[in-house]
Each structure stands twice: as structure tokens, then as C-alpha cells.
Enzyme design. Structure first.
Site, PDB file in Angstrom:
ATOM      1  CE  LYS A 170      -1.492   2.843   2.907  1.00 54.89           C
ATOM      2  NZ  LYS A 170      -1.445   4.099   2.086  1.00 54.89           N
ATOM      3  N   GLY A 201      -4.807   3.240  -1.281  1.00 59.09           N
ATOM      4  CA  GLY A 201      -5.779   3.572  -0.253  1.00 59.09           C
ATOM      5  C   GLY A 201      -5.128   4.362   0.863  1.00 59.09           C
ATOM      6  CG  ASP A 202      -7.692   6.038   3.870  1.00 63.22           C
ATOM      7  OD1 ASP A 202      -7.808   4.868   4.287  1.00 63.22           O
ATOM      8  OD2 ASP A 202      -8.664   6.823   3.803  1.00 63.22           O
ATOM      9  N   GLY A 203      -4.347   5.088   5.160  1.00 65.16           N
ATOM     10  CA  GLY A 203      -3.919   4.295   6.303  1.00 65.16           C
ATOM     11  C   GLY A 203      -5.053   3.749   7.148  1.00 65.16           C
ATOM     12  N   PRO A 204      -6.029   4.589   7.520  1.00 64.12           N
ATOM     13  CG  PRO A 204      -6.991   6.493   8.469  1.00 64.12           C
ATOM     14  CD  PRO A 204      -6.075   6.064   7.368  1.00 64.12           C
ATOM     15  CB  VAL A 206      -5.859   0.121   2.275  1.00 62.07           C
ATOM     16  CG1 VAL A 206      -4.933  -0.976   1.751  1.00 62.07           C
ATOM     17  CG2 VAL A 206      -7.051   0.278   1.339  1.00 62.07           C
ATOM     18  N   GLY A 207      -4.497   0.485   5.144  1.00 63.69           N
ATOM     19  CA  GLY A 207      -3.381   0.222   6.045  1.00 63.69           C
ATOM     20  C   GLY A 207      -3.796  -0.579   7.265  1.00 63.69           C
ATOM     21  CD  GLU A 245      12.896   4.946   8.126  1.00 66.53           C
ATOM     22  OE1 GLU A 245      12.795   5.957   8.882  1.00 66.53           O
ATOM     23  OE2 GLU A 245      12.786   5.002   6.905  1.00 66.53           O
ATOM     24  CB  CYS A 279      12.815   9.873   8.444  1.00 71.13           C
ATOM     25  SG  CYS A 279      13.557   8.601   7.414  1.00 71.13           S
ATOM     26  CD  GLU A 378      10.290  13.248  11.367  1.00 68.60           C
ATOM     27  OE1 GLU A 378      11.211  12.724  10.721  1.00 68.60           O
ATOM     28  OE2 GLU A 378       9.251  12.641  11.699  1.00 68.60           O
TER      29      GLU A 378
END
Length: 479
Positions: A170, A201-204, A206-207, A245, A279, A378
Site C-alpha cells: 500500500k 488507499g489510506d492508512g485508516p 487499507v493500512g 522505520e 526522516c 520532527e
């Protein structure tokens, strides 16, 4: 205008279970660059089950077969190289030279490195009469970010292919174009059906479906620490392996015996690379207090020499990826001003002459204390905080005084720098702006994650360890 409305599942391009589309914005123009479909839990399930079906066969392929497959992927990737670089520029704003020389080029690097590691990797060894064997972990779910899109895909997919795993990717919905081209490369290279699958898709949605799926054996996530915590929470009920990561706030210690001009100017350039969207960027520069005024002048000159403009030109910096990121960065720059840091260069608003696009001024703060927001959070933009220190011991203490531990940087006389490097609580330390190393393990301490990517260390997280006791002395290495 790109239109990518299908997912790659079980060796075919298929329609989503439920039609739902998302516009992808070009951050340099703020115009719609293309459209993708957004997946659902049903799409994630379909992809996972394809990977599960493919695993028994692919996991038993020989080393030679997997070397040949990676070589085919490399050849097809190189054929599409310029197209992939152009997609990266369009989706996340990387200047053309950066997209060609680093963003797309690192995909070649990971493929070439993975091939060489695989040729000689020790999957088995006999210890006494017990055979210790390392076997593919199974079905892997990969959730990757937008800032180095091909890098984070390649550094997960390559070792997974090399070790005999199957997978579902994803990619970031913010920068999905290069991932689609990667899937096309995998198909053209002859990757067996179900071994590699892609669902946008998005994290909430498909993630979360992937990280909690009962048939996923490992989830590898790159992104923010906040999102990484959610991935781990979703994965916990099925006790799957979680590789992460995550964020960073990397210190850059300029020792008293460093060449101040080289160290400070190089540090500024490193922060501004990729518009600060790395990062491991060295965003906290620690300067001997007695040299702070001289360092400010060097940093100011370096920031003002950093050109910002269209990624289609020769500018050093393009835009940041989205309006959301731009707004967040502006708020943190203002926070630095409000908390009393000295603004050396840059500041809020767009650079002069740029009234459209998510462009940020190269910004330098000095006289920063490590409890200020700009030293703790960050920022993920072209913003450097310069902190004074009175002693080497204090510099190390400040460097380690963070929840993160992804990377560290040191400039100084080599033996001195090596001594200080051993004291940093980070997964990587770079001495005197050394060039990158594709074999160096990459990953973090503390809230910067767990596990390692890149080179031979990347294989470890994709393997389970089995001890076969009483095997005897006739063991031969698995091929």
C-alpha cells in the site's frame, strides 16, 4: 493527466470492490495531476489471499531462480527509469535532477545490492548435529510513504523477493504514481502471480486492514511515529512481526576541531535536500558556543544560496508535498519565532516570486535550546535548528536527549569523531559527510523504530529461524 483506477492483484489489473476515487495534486502547481482509486478492506483481503495462495510455491523457489527474477526486475526498471523519475517529480515535487540522480536511482541501488547479497547469503548452517535454517516469514504487508517513494518500496520489496516472501504493497495515496509504475515493472519482469500485489488507499482503511489481517505474517511500515504506533496496535492481536522505520530529529555535532565552513555549509545543504523531507535529516546542529556567531554567518550564506523553484528547472529545492505539510511547517516556523529562537534566515510564507505551489523558505534558527518545540518535533521541512554547547559531554547529552534515534552526524578530526560516534544512541552515524553506503543497515533506536533495512541486514526481518535437531553431518546449503 494520469488515471490509475485499478489495483494489481494476483498478476492482473483489477477494479476496486467499491468505486472511490482520489485526485492526486501536483505540489508545484497545486493542480490535479491524476486520479487513483481508493481501496477498501475487501480489496486488501483479496490481495492478501492472493499472496497467501502464492506463498507455498514461491517460498520453495531456488536461490538461482530468485537471483534471475531480481535481475529481470532490474532490467525492466532500467527501461522505465526516466518515466519513473518524471512521475516522482510530478507526484511529490522532487527537482528533476534529484529525481534522476537519487530518488529513482536508489531503486537501481537496492536491486543491485539485493542481487549481490542473495548470491552469497547463508540461509543454512550446521552447528554440531543441528541444522539452523532461515526460511521466508510468509505474507508481508508494506505501507510506504511519499517522501522517498521508490526508495521505501525497493528497500522492502527487494529483500522480500530475495528471501522467498509474498507481499501486498500500500503506497502513499499522496504520491502513488511511481508505485504504479513499479507494479508494471514487476509484471513485465515475470514476477509470478500473487507474489507481488498493490492496493492503493489510506492508512485508516487499507493500512489498518493489512496490519490487522490474520493472513499477514509481517507488516513493514515507514512513516511517522504516531502512525507507527497505530500499525503496531493493529498488528498486536495476531502477534505478527512488526518492522518500523519511523521519525527522527537527528543531531549533527560540529566538534571544536572540525572545519567550521565545510561542516556547517554541508549540514545546511543536507537539511535542505529533498525540501527537508527526509526522516534522517540532520535538523539539530550542535555548535561550540564560542563559534556560534561564525556558524550563523556560514549557515545564513548557505541557506540564502539554496535556490527554490519549479522542479522542472535547476533549483536546489522544489515544493514540499502537500498543503497539509506546508501549513504544518509554517506553524512550526512561527513556533520557533514565538519561543525566542533567533531567525537567521528564511521564515514564514513562500519564497519571493513564488505565489503558487507548496514552497517553503530555507529556514535557519540559531540560539535554540533543546526544550524548544523546533528542537523536539520532527518538522519534515527545510528548517534547521542550531544549538550551542559548552562541552563535548554536554553535546552528547543534548544529542541523545530526544525520543528519536534514527541517525546522527559528526564533523571533526577522525579519531575524535569516532570516539563521539560510539556515544550516540542512533541507528546510523555519519562521520565527516561520508558518502552513503548501500550495505549499511538503516533503522532506528527508541521511537525511531525497530528492525533494519538496506543490504544484508534487510534480509533478517523477512526470515524465520528454524532449528532441526539431529539433522546429522550430511547437511547441504539450500539452493
Amino acid at each position: 493527466m494520469r488515471e490509475y483506477t485499478k489495483f494489481y492483484i494476483d498478476g492482473q489489473w483489477v477494479d476496486p470492490a467499491v468505486p472511490k476515487q482520489l485526485d492526486v495534486i501536483n505540489p508545484a502547481t497545486e493542480a490535479v495531476a491524476g486520479v487513483i482509486s481508493m481501496g477498501s478492506a475487501a480489496d486488501a483481503d483479496r490481495a492478501v489471499m492472493a499472496a497467501r495462495k502464492a506463498f507455498p510455491g514461491y517460498s520453495q523457489t531456488s536461490r538461482a531462480d530468485r537471483v534471475e527474477l531480481l535481475q529481470n526486475i532490474l532490467a525492466k526498471y532500467q527501461e522505465r527509469f526516466a518515466e519513473i523519475a518524471a512521475a516522482i517529480t510530478e507526484e511529490m515535487g522532487a527537482p528533476g535532477w534529484l529525481a534522476m540522480q537519487a530518488q529513482a536511482a536508489i531503486g537501481v541501488g537496492h536491486l543491485m545490492t539485493g542481487i549481490e547479497v542473495l548470491k552469497n547469503y547463508e540461509f543454512e548452517k550446521l552447528r554440531g548435529t543441528t541444522l539452523i535454517t532461515h526460511e521466508p516469514i510468509g505474507v508481508c504487508a508494506f505501507i510506504t510513504p511519499w517522501n522517498w517513494p521508490i526508495n521505501q518500496i525497493a528497500c522492502k520489496v527487494v529483500p522480500a523477493i530475495a528471501t522467498g516472501c509474498t507481499m501486498v504493497l500500500k503506497p502513499s495515496e499522496i504520491a502513488p504514481f511511481s508505485a504504479i509504475l513499479w507494479a508494471e515493472v514487476m509484471h513485465a519482469a515475470g514476477v509470478p502471480a500473487g507474489v507481488f500485489n498493490l492496493v492503493n488507499g489510506d492508512g485508516p482503511t487499507v493500512g489498518a486492514a493489512l496490519s490487522s489481517h490474520r493472513e499477514v505474517d509481517m507488516v513493514s511500515f515507514t512513516g511517522s511515529t504516531r502512525a507507527g504506533i497505530e500499525v503496531a496496535r493493529n498488528a498486536a492481536p495476531t502477534v505478527k512481526r512488526v518492522h518500523q522505520e519511523l521519525g527522527g530529529k537527528s543531531p549533527n555535532i560540529i566538534l571544536d576541531d572540525a572545519d567550521l565552513q565545510v561542516a556547517v555549509a554541508g549540514g545546511v545543504k543536507s537539511v535542505m535536500m529533498n525540501s527537508g523531507q527526509s526522516c534522517n535529516a540532520p535538523t539539530r546542529m550542535l555548535i561550540p558556543a564560542a563559534k556560534m556567531e561564525a556558524a550563523k554567518a556560514i549557515a545564513k550564506a548557505a541557506a540564502e544560496a539554496t535556490t527554490v523553484g519549479s522542479p522542472d528547472g535547476n533549483a536546489a529545492m522544489g515544493p514540499v508535498v502537500s498543503e497539509t505539510q506546508w501549513t504544518k511547517i509554517q506553524g512550526l516556523i512561527q513556533k520557533g519565532i514565538d519561543e525566542g529562537a533567533t531567525l537567521v534566515s528564511g521564515g514564514t510564507g513562500r519564497p519571493d516570486g513564488l505565489d503558487k505551489g507548496y514552497y517553503v523558505k530555507p529556514t535557519i534558527f540559531a540560539d535554540v535550546s533543546n526544550d524548544m518545540t523546533i528542537a523536539r518535533e520532527e518538522i519534515f521541512g527545510p528548517v534547521l535548528a542550531m544549538l550551542p554547547y559548552q562541552s563535548e559531554e554536554q553535546a552528547v547529552a543534548i544529542a541523545n536527549d530526544t525520543v528519536y534515534g534514527l541517525a546522527g552526524y559528526i564533523s571533526g578530526e577522525p579519531e575524535h569523531a569516532r570516539k563521539v560516534a560510539r556515544q550516540l544512541r542512533t541507528g546510523q552515524v555519519n562521520i565527516n559527510q561520508a558518502p552513503g553506503d548501500m550495505m549499511a543497515p538503516f533503522g532506528g533506536y527508541k521511537q525511531s523504530g525497530n528492525g533494519r533495512e538496506w543490504g544484508d541486514h534487510a534480509f533478517t526481518d523477512f526470515l524465520e529461524t528454524k532449528a532441526i535437531i539431529g539433522w546429522g553431518e550430511a547437511a547441504t546449503a539450500a539452493e
